[in-house]
Design an enzyme around this catalytic site. Structure first.
Site, PDB file in Angstrom:
ATOM      1  N   ASP A  97       1.001  -1.140   0.076  1.00 52.24           N
ATOM      2  CA  ASP A  97       0.218   0.038  -0.063  1.00 52.24           C
ATOM      3  C   ASP A  97       0.986   1.254  -0.118  1.00 52.24           C
ATOM      4  O   ASP A  97       1.916   1.147  -0.635  1.00 52.24           O
ATOM      5  CB  ASP A  97      -0.756   0.077   1.280  1.00 52.24           C
ATOM      6  CG  ASP A  97      -2.267   0.698   0.792  1.00 52.24           C
ATOM      7  OD1 ASP A  97      -2.274   2.048   0.547  1.00 52.24           O
ATOM      8  OD2 ASP A  97      -3.374   0.241   0.897  1.00 52.24           O
ATOM      9  N   HIS A 104       2.084   2.051  -3.128  1.00 57.31           N
ATOM     10  CA  HIS A 104       1.292   3.087  -3.967  1.00 57.31           C
ATOM     11  C   HIS A 104       2.097   4.418  -3.877  1.00 57.31           C
ATOM     12  O   HIS A 104       1.075   5.607  -4.229  1.00 57.31           O
ATOM     13  CB  HIS A 104       0.047   2.995  -3.143  1.00 57.31           C
ATOM     14  CG  HIS A 104      -0.747   1.928  -3.292  1.00 57.31           C
ATOM     15  ND1 HIS A 104      -2.063   1.645  -2.841  1.00 57.31           N
ATOM     16  CD2 HIS A 104      -0.674   0.676  -3.781  1.00 57.31           C
ATOM     17  CE1 HIS A 104      -2.651   0.381  -3.102  1.00 57.31           C
ATOM     18  NE2 HIS A 104      -1.531  -0.242  -3.787  1.00 57.31           N
TER      19      HIS A 104
END
Ligand SMILES: *[C@@H]1O[C@H](CO)[C@@H](O)[C@H](O)[C@H]1NC(C)=O
Ligand SMILES: *[C@@H]1O[C@H](CO)[C@@H](O)[C@H](O)[C@H]1NC(C)=O
Ligand SMILES: *[C@@H]1O[C@H](CO)[C@@H](O)[C@H](O)[C@H]1NC(C)=O
Ligand SMILES: *[C@@H]1O[C@H](CO)[C@@H](O)[C@H](O)[C@H]1NC(C)=O
Ligand SMILES: *[C@@H]1O[C@H](CO)[C@@H](O)[C@H](O)[C@H]1NC(C)=O
Ligand SMILES: *[C@@H]1O[C@H](CO)[C@@H](O)[C@H](O)[C@H]1NC(C)=O
Ligand SMILES: *[C@@H]1O[C@H](CO)[C@@H](O)[C@H](O)[C@H]1NC(C)=O
Ligand SMILES: *[C@@H]1O[C@H](CO)[C@@H](O)[C@H](O)[C@H]1NC(C)=O
Length: 405
Positions: free
Chosen positions: A226, A249
């Site tokens: 993430d 991310h």
């Protein structure tokens, strides 16, 4: 009984019981200011199977209650300590506590052992209300998250309601959820840490920050499933530099403003970052219908390698299929992107500024942004909606909408 064994036993039995550890002489300074509390002296076994939670609690109690000016809790090298969820709480007598993790710490691998513990549900290792804390060492903190990714939500390390915290050198891996969560804390310095989890592990943010001011994160390598670093509500004065991020991310502000929430993030300075194979890079994401602001943000000196969307402001963030349209939004303003280079994936716009029609993004400033597609023959593209500001230097792909009104 042969002689060798009896001599061994005699020596063992007559040896003084260690009350306080003095075998870590390299950690001692020569005045009596510093006291070392070793978890092994408090009964920890460190074989990777025995539950060492109680020994850690006892060693912390001794460290926290110590009247020496700078006590140290020490987790020795060469051992692996199995810990159940545990809180290291303040307030402590000293305002300068050292927590040296040279050994490895692992979480229990079986899900039932991670039930709520003393009302702590969201995290495994928690520091709470400690003022003046230096966590360091060469050890690894392993969340053993692989057994958990499917159905759990636990963070590995929580630092909450703390002030003046230094965290350095450690490695973190495979958290079931966020690796490090900082909340309601101020003056936090994180440096030279490594965080790793597979790129497909869900919600395994590297570092999540909320309700914090004056946080400095530098010289760290973060690759997870993430955000490498995510910044939530009520965060200000954050300095993030010299980070290698990927997979993951990117570095994200938000999401903010879900379900009409007020979001407030300001003075975030991100510099000297490498995004490698990330799905986003410098990201700001807000939900429709929110209020509040994201402002006074700088992203500079950023090198991207195969980042899918290196620059993105998304005021239409929606993590489920249907989100309703609203006219209110978290206002995004005064955001600088300077000296951002490298390659992006051709599948998505390299620069995406998707701002609200009713609450446009303002004072967006780009200076020297050059992003090329990682595929020969494909051009990097821009998507731009309701974003205004100015550009300077070379901007590739061009972002003409910034200067139209
Ligand atoms: C440390 O404390 C001991 C006993 O309390 C004392 O004898 C010794 O001189 C002290 N050492 C220093 C360096 O202050
Ligand atoms: C924290 O502890 C480490 C290891 O003992 C030391 O090298 C470092 O200087 C300390 N940092 C601060 C800010 O005290
Ligand atoms: C932290 O990392 C930087 C860059 O790799 C290095 O220059 C610095 O010496 C490191 N600091 C410590 C305390 O290890
Ligand atoms: C913000 O951080 C700077 C250091 O970078 C510090 O001098 C300043 O006091 C901080 N501001 C607030 C409001 O805490
Ligand atoms: C965000 O922070 C602001 C300012 O402190 C606060 O008023 C608001 O309630 C917070 N929003 C959420 C969702 O916590
Ligand atoms: C824009 O943000 C920068 C960086 O945080 C800050 O120095 C500057 O004062 C801000 N500009 C305005 C007009 O507030
Ligand atoms: C929301 O707004 C977008 C853009 O204006 C539009 O395409 C979409 O149909 C709207 N959705 C709904 C549910 O009204
Ligand atoms: C922008 O790039 C130009 C040419 O590459 C360079 O001369 C200039 O110093 C850069 N601007 C900044 C603020 O670094």
């Amino acid at each position: 009984m042969d002689t060798f064994l009896s001599v061994f036993l005699l020596l063992t039995l007559t040896a003084p019981l260690p009350t306080q550890s003095f075998h870590n002489n390299h950690l001692h300074n020569n005045n009596n200011d510093s006291d070392i509390f070793d978890v092994v002296d408090h009964g920890a076994i460190g074989d990777g199977h025995t539950d060492d939670t109680q020994a850690f609690k006892d060693a912390w109690e001794a460290t926290c209650m110590s009247s020496s000016s700078s006590p140290t809790m020490h987790i020795p090298t060469g051992k692996t300590f199995l810990l159940n969820p545990l809180t290291f709480g303040g307030e402590c007598k000293s305002k300068s506590i050292n927590f040296v993790i040279d050994g490895d710490i692992i979480a229990p691998s079986e899900p039932p052992s991670w039930r709520c513990h003393n009302n702590i549900c969201g995290a495994w290792i928690v520091f709470y209300e400690v003022d003046g804390l230096n966590i360091s060492g060469s050890g690894t903190i392993d969340g053993q998250g692989s057994n958990w990714w499917d159905y759990s939500c636990k963070n590995v390390l929580d630092i909450a309601h703390c002030n003046n915290v230094h965290l350095s050198k450690l490695s973190f891996k495979d958290s079931p959820q966020m690796h490090i969560r900082l909340q309601t804390s101020t003056w936090v310095y994180i440096s030279n840490i490594t965080i790793t989890a597979p790129g497909d592990s869900p919600n395994t943010d590297g570092i999540h920050i909320r309700k914090c001011t004056n946080v400095f994160i530098d010289d760290s390598v973060i690759g997870t499933g993430d955000d490498c670093i995510s910044i939530g509500n009520e965060s200000s004065n954050l300095t993030i530099s010299r980070i290698v991020c990927g997979p993951g991310h990117g570095i994200s502000i938000g999401s903010l403003g879900q379900a009409g929430d007020d979001g407030q993030v300001e003075y975030v300075h991100v510099s000297d970052v490498q995004f490698k194979g990330t799905t986003n890079g410098a990201r700001i994401k807000t939900w429709q219908g929110g209020k509040g602001y994201v402002r006074h943000i700088v992203f500079e000196r950023i090198m991207c390698t195969d980042a899918a969307q290196p620059i993105i402001i998304d005021q239409f963030y929606c993590d489920h299929t249907r989100c309703t349209n609203h006219t209110s939004a978290v206002q995004v303003s005064n955001v600088t992107y300077s000296n951002i280079y490298g390659t992006s994936s051709y599948t998505k716009p390299a620069v995406k500024l998707a701002c609200s029609e009713s609450v446009p993004c303002t004072d967006i400033f780009m200076n020297n942004v050059t992003l090329r597609s990682n595929r020969d023959g494909r051009k990097a593209t821009t998507y731009c909606l309701d974003a205004y500001g100015r550009v300077q230097g070379e901007i590739v792909p061009p972002v003409p909408c910034l200067t139209h009104r």
